[in-house]
Motif scaffolding. Sequence first.
Motif: not given
Length: 177
Positions: A141-147
Motif C-alpha cells: 500500500a505504501s509503495v502505491s501511495q508513493v507512486k
Amino acid sequence: MSSHHYPLLLVDGYNIIGAWCSLKTTRDRHGLEQARRELVEALINYTAEKGYKTQVVFDSQYQRTPCSLEHHSSHLSIYFTAWTQTADTYIEKVCASFFHGKTVAPPRLIVATSDRDQQLTVVGYGAELMSAQVLSSDIQASVSQVKRKQRNSQRSQGRFLFNCLDAKSQERLARWR
C-alpha cells in the motif's frame, strides 16, 4: 527530532522471510543473504514513508559471533544477535525495557512477526503486533501511495517522461530524435 520520538518497528527477520512466499523462494534459490537484502530493500522506503525507526533483527544462525548493528539509512538498521541469543530473546528484551520504561521509550513499539508464542509475549509487554501478512500488504500500500504522489507531482510540474529517464536512456532517446 531525536530517534525516540519515532515509533519503533522491530522486525523478526527470519520469521518474515519464512512467512513471505517471495522471500522464501529467494532464500531457497539464492540463499539467506539475498533474502535478507530483499527484505531490507522492501523496508527502507516503507520505513521512511511511515516515519518509523525500524530495526530488522536476525539470529546469528549459531555462528560464534558477537552481536552487531548495521545502519542502512537514517531510519533503518539491522541487528544481528550474538551467537548465544535468538531474535526472540532480543525482541523480548527490548519489549521488557519498553514496558518498564527503563530506557527513553519510543511513543509506540510495534513488533512484526508471525510467531505465535512471540506474539503473545509482545502483547503482554504492551507492544503492538503486526503479522507478516499485514506488514506485506502495508508495504505494498505504501509503495502505491508513493507512486501516486510521484505521478501527481510530475503532472503538476508538467514534467515530461524524458526527465524521469536515467541519463543513458535520455542519451539513447536524444539520438533517435
